[in-house]
Design a protein around this motif. Sequence first.
Motif, PDB file in Angstrom:
ATOM      1  N   SER A  51      70.403 -11.999  37.828  1.00 36.33           N
ATOM      2  CA  SER A  51      70.900 -13.359  38.042  1.00 36.33           C
ATOM      3  C   SER A  51      69.736 -14.327  38.274  1.00 36.33           C
ATOM      4  O   SER A  51      69.834 -15.501  37.914  1.00 36.33           O
ATOM      5  N   SER A  90      70.872 -16.628  35.091  1.00 32.01           N
ATOM      6  CA  SER A  90      71.926 -17.565  35.487  1.00 32.01           C
ATOM      7  C   SER A  90      71.560 -18.975  35.000  1.00 32.01           C
ATOM      8  O   SER A  90      70.415 -19.238  34.619  1.00 32.01           O
ATOM      9  N   THR A  91      72.551 -19.859  35.059  1.00 33.58           N
ATOM     10  CA  THR A  91      72.308 -21.204  34.511  1.00 33.58           C
ATOM     11  C   THR A  91      71.195 -21.933  35.261  1.00 33.58           C
ATOM     12  O   THR A  91      70.586 -22.853  34.733  1.00 33.58           O
ATOM     13  N   ASN A  92      70.957 -21.528  36.530  1.00 35.80           N
ATOM     14  CA  ASN A  92      69.843 -22.113  37.276  1.00 35.80           C
ATOM     15  C   ASN A  92      68.651 -21.169  37.318  1.00 35.80           C
ATOM     16  O   ASN A  92      67.732 -21.353  38.104  1.00 35.80           O
ATOM     17  N   LEU A 142      75.210 -13.617  31.089  1.00 32.50           N
ATOM     18  CA  LEU A 142      75.887 -13.079  32.280  1.00 32.50           C
ATOM     19  C   LEU A 142      77.392 -12.978  32.024  1.00 32.50           C
ATOM     20  O   LEU A 142      77.979 -13.869  31.420  1.00 32.50           O
ATOM     21  N   TYR A 143      77.992 -11.907  32.508  1.00 30.60           N
ATOM     22  CA  TYR A 143      79.443 -11.634  32.363  1.00 30.60           C
ATOM     23  C   TYR A 143      79.871 -11.414  30.921  1.00 30.60           C
ATOM     24  O   TYR A 143      80.995 -11.669  30.557  1.00 30.60           O
ATOM     25  N   THR A 144      78.942 -11.016  30.076  1.00 28.94           N
ATOM     26  CA  THR A 144      79.336 -10.679  28.715  1.00 28.94           C
ATOM     27  C   THR A 144      78.926  -9.231  28.465  1.00 28.94           C
ATOM     28  O   THR A 144      78.196  -8.627  29.265  1.00 28.94           O
ATOM     29  N   LEU A 195      80.344  -3.869  37.897  1.00 30.60           N
ATOM     30  CA  LEU A 195      81.110  -4.636  38.892  1.00 30.60           C
ATOM     31  C   LEU A 195      80.618  -6.082  38.960  1.00 30.60           C
ATOM     32  O   LEU A 195      81.398  -7.018  39.049  1.00 30.60           O
ATOM     33  N   ASN A 196      79.310  -6.255  38.900  1.00 27.95           N
ATOM     34  CA  ASN A 196      78.741  -7.584  39.082  1.00 27.95           C
ATOM     35  C   ASN A 196      78.493  -8.345  37.793  1.00 27.95           C
ATOM     36  O   ASN A 196      78.542  -9.564  37.777  1.00 27.95           O
ATOM     37  N   GLY A 236      82.108  -9.048  34.625  1.00 26.33           N
ATOM     38  CA  GLY A 236      82.978 -10.200  34.503  1.00 26.33           C
ATOM     39  C   GLY A 236      84.427  -9.821  34.339  1.00 26.33           C
ATOM     40  O   GLY A 236      84.897  -8.836  34.888  1.00 26.33           O
ATOM     41  N   ARG A 256      64.414 -20.501  43.427  1.00 19.75           N
ATOM     42  CA  ARG A 256      65.167 -21.755  43.364  1.00 19.75           C
ATOM     43  C   ARG A 256      64.263 -22.965  43.596  1.00 19.75           C
ATOM     44  O   ARG A 256      64.422 -23.998  42.984  1.00 19.75           O
ATOM     45  N   ASP A 278      73.712 -11.628  49.385  1.00 15.48           N
ATOM     46  CA  ASP A 278      73.855 -12.363  48.133  1.00 15.48           C
ATOM     47  C   ASP A 278      75.246 -12.989  48.068  1.00 15.48           C
ATOM     48  O   ASP A 278      75.388 -14.154  47.704  1.00 15.48           O
ATOM     49  N   ALA A 279      76.265 -12.199  48.458  1.00 19.01           N
ATOM     50  CA  ALA A 279      77.645 -12.696  48.381  1.00 19.01           C
ATOM     51  C   ALA A 279      77.855 -13.861  49.345  1.00 19.01           C
ATOM     52  O   ALA A 279      78.678 -14.720  49.104  1.00 19.01           O
ATOM     53  N   ARG A 299      75.622 -16.085  50.096  1.00 20.67           N
ATOM     54  CA  ARG A 299      74.762 -17.185  49.669  1.00 20.67           C
ATOM     55  C   ARG A 299      73.442 -17.278  50.434  1.00 20.67           C
ATOM     56  O   ARG A 299      72.853 -18.320  50.538  1.00 20.67           O
ATOM     57  N   TYR A 315      70.591 -16.459  49.400  1.00 21.32           N
ATOM     58  CA  TYR A 315      69.907 -16.001  48.189  1.00 21.32           C
ATOM     59  C   TYR A 315      68.444 -15.657  48.431  1.00 21.32           C
ATOM     60  O   TYR A 315      67.932 -14.665  47.914  1.00 21.32           O
TER      61      TYR A 315
END
Lengths: 325, 433
Positions: free
Chosen positions: B21, B25-27, B40-42, B119-120, B123, B215, B397-398, B400, B402
Amino acid sequence: MNRYRYCLAILLGCLCVIGFSGLRVYAYESLNWLKDTLIPIFEEQTGIEVTLVTLGDAGNILSRLILEKRRPLSDVVLGLDQSLAYRALSEGLLEPVAPRNADRIVDKSLFFEPEGYLYPFDYGALAIIYDPDRLPDPPTSFRELTTRPKSLLIQDPRNSSTGLAFFLWTVAVYREDWREYWKALRPAILTLTTGWSEGFAKFEAGEAPMMVSYATDGAYSYHAYGSDRYKAFIPMEGAFYQTEYVGVTKGTENPEQARLFVEFVLSERFQSEVPLNQWMFPTTPVELPEAYEHAVTSSIHVSISAAEVSKNLDQWLAEWEEIMY
Amino acid sequence: MESAIFIPFFLPPVSTVIAFSLLFSTNGLLSRLGIHIPILYTMWAILVAHAFYNSPIFVKYIGAALRTIPPALEEAALCEGAGRWARFWRIEGPLVLPAAAKAFFLCFAYSFMSFAVVLNLGGLQYSTLEVAIAGALRGQFDFSRALTYAIAQFGCLFLLNALLSLIPEVSTGGAPLSLSRERPLRLTTVSSALYAAFEYGIVLIGLLGLCYDFRLGAFSLEPFLRLFSADFNRRFPVIRSLINTFGVASLAAIGAVLAAFLFGKARGNWAQRVILPTLGVSSAFLAMALLYLHILYRLPLFLLLTLGYLLSTLAVAYALMRPMVRNFPLHWVESAKIDGASRLQVFRSIELPLLFPVFAAVFFQVFAIVFGEFTLPYTMQIRDYLPLASVVNYAMDAQRYYRESAAFSGMNTAIVGALFLVSNALIQRRRVI
């Protein structure tokens, strides 16, 4: 050889000593904030040691209670909502309790029938939250939601109480046609998370512009960022309320201490922390922070009876699974 | 260098998910660099993650098989004027095929039972039986459905294992070659470099989380130091989780090594037939069985978890240990027995000192697997009773946290990497012996 035997005996002894005493409270993951705020206060006030056990989402709490039915390991259950409460009661997992301050709960319609088992400690409407930077023209209805491919994060209704509440919301709105709605909604869903916390983590990371959450999230955004960084909307079809309860596990070895904890949850001290930590409305009279002016509301309410949910839920979820996978 | 390619295989799954991630991820890092790879998720994310994890198995098996091809065969082919392709089709290919098939089956089995990654990153659409079992047990508590899935999974892997045992061991009698005498093709060099960049790139991203804030885009040790502060530990018991994880992983690894040694000494093939199919036992289901034992008999979780890990890593320990134990010179043991040494004395004075590097290497590899293992504690939901590093990292992580989560994940990656290097150094020592 004796030396080895002594070592083994000491090791086994140590393992057996690592146990737990005091009160065990089962809650879901996002109630973790209690650990370093309110739990120490309760411990100080009463001298009772508390272990807060967080189990994923509220659905996980219910399955753990069912698993432990014969030999319960918990004393207090915090966070079952109306869709799970019915099953908890019909499975005989809860014990009646009579907190002395139950009359602090103003809105009596929040109580769960039959009375005496579960006490509402917070409530709130579900909503779709979105990032206005990435979604300047958010949808306004459930139907419109289906037109935004891969842009919505939802929670798994088989695991998560928020996910289940969202599912029931769609059933409350579409009644018999919910299956068609979900077929249409499927392409709009980016992914399914096991709980609200995991979903919000992904939403904040910017993985999708919309997520199923709560109407108070606008208030959270205002409080956390000083702006409406995240906005929320309730689809025009109507709002669906989720009420969360506290109760005592049947077969608890500490009924008196458990009652004290339930009283603590309904007390001014606990309830005043609910708005800015739990981001739900407290059930007792507490002055709401300014940020709550940013919570969205709706004049239309939709609901579904607990009896109907209980009768059909397994069948509905099986059909939902067929549609999704 | 070649053996270091195995590090990704031992990486904690939660660390891999976090690294993915941080990257995709998009960021994420790639997006910031202007490269948008929205996987991600594919199915792509799942494929890439499993290729990352399991491709080292191919490198190891095929590499080992290539080295045992006798140089005489290659030389004879060269004298006959065979080109690269002819040699590949007629000599290297057929001789490497059994090893490739074994690697294929192992890779298939590990991907088939994958949990944390699916799992993560799975998706909405993608799931494995293991994820479905955990979902059925944790969420709806649908025991019969979970049992059906567990039996199906066990059946599939049992069949797979039976097929695997049909593949003959190919022995060419060749001594291991150190280096190829020919210059490798440019294509081979480039693709090897790309492969190494892919594998180590992900490991490096994971490691960097220790001191780099993805980040903010700046170096900072602050999140790492916060992991050890009292306040932070009240919410996420990092220190306790490390102590517990080291304890459980050490005991389980010692148990698995000793059990694998004893089974490895067993005559005939029965031990192999009994132990290897345990690879197919669902960890999620095992987790629920252990939890139920805890609920019914109040057995300590530490003990149950140690036993659970011993059972789930026994097959791996056995597979690693068996060739070494089988090749152990029996005449030394027999001489000692003739001199009146007891079994314990034989073990203490002969087998243990000579096989110690093997024991230690297997110990560290099992330790690394247990250290990052996620399925058991996640399905049992015992973070507040017996926190382990993998689930505490996942919870951060869940919820936040991060930066702290990336730092913890980086530290766990570093620990596993260090363990691997130690284990590898010990194997090298064994070669010297």
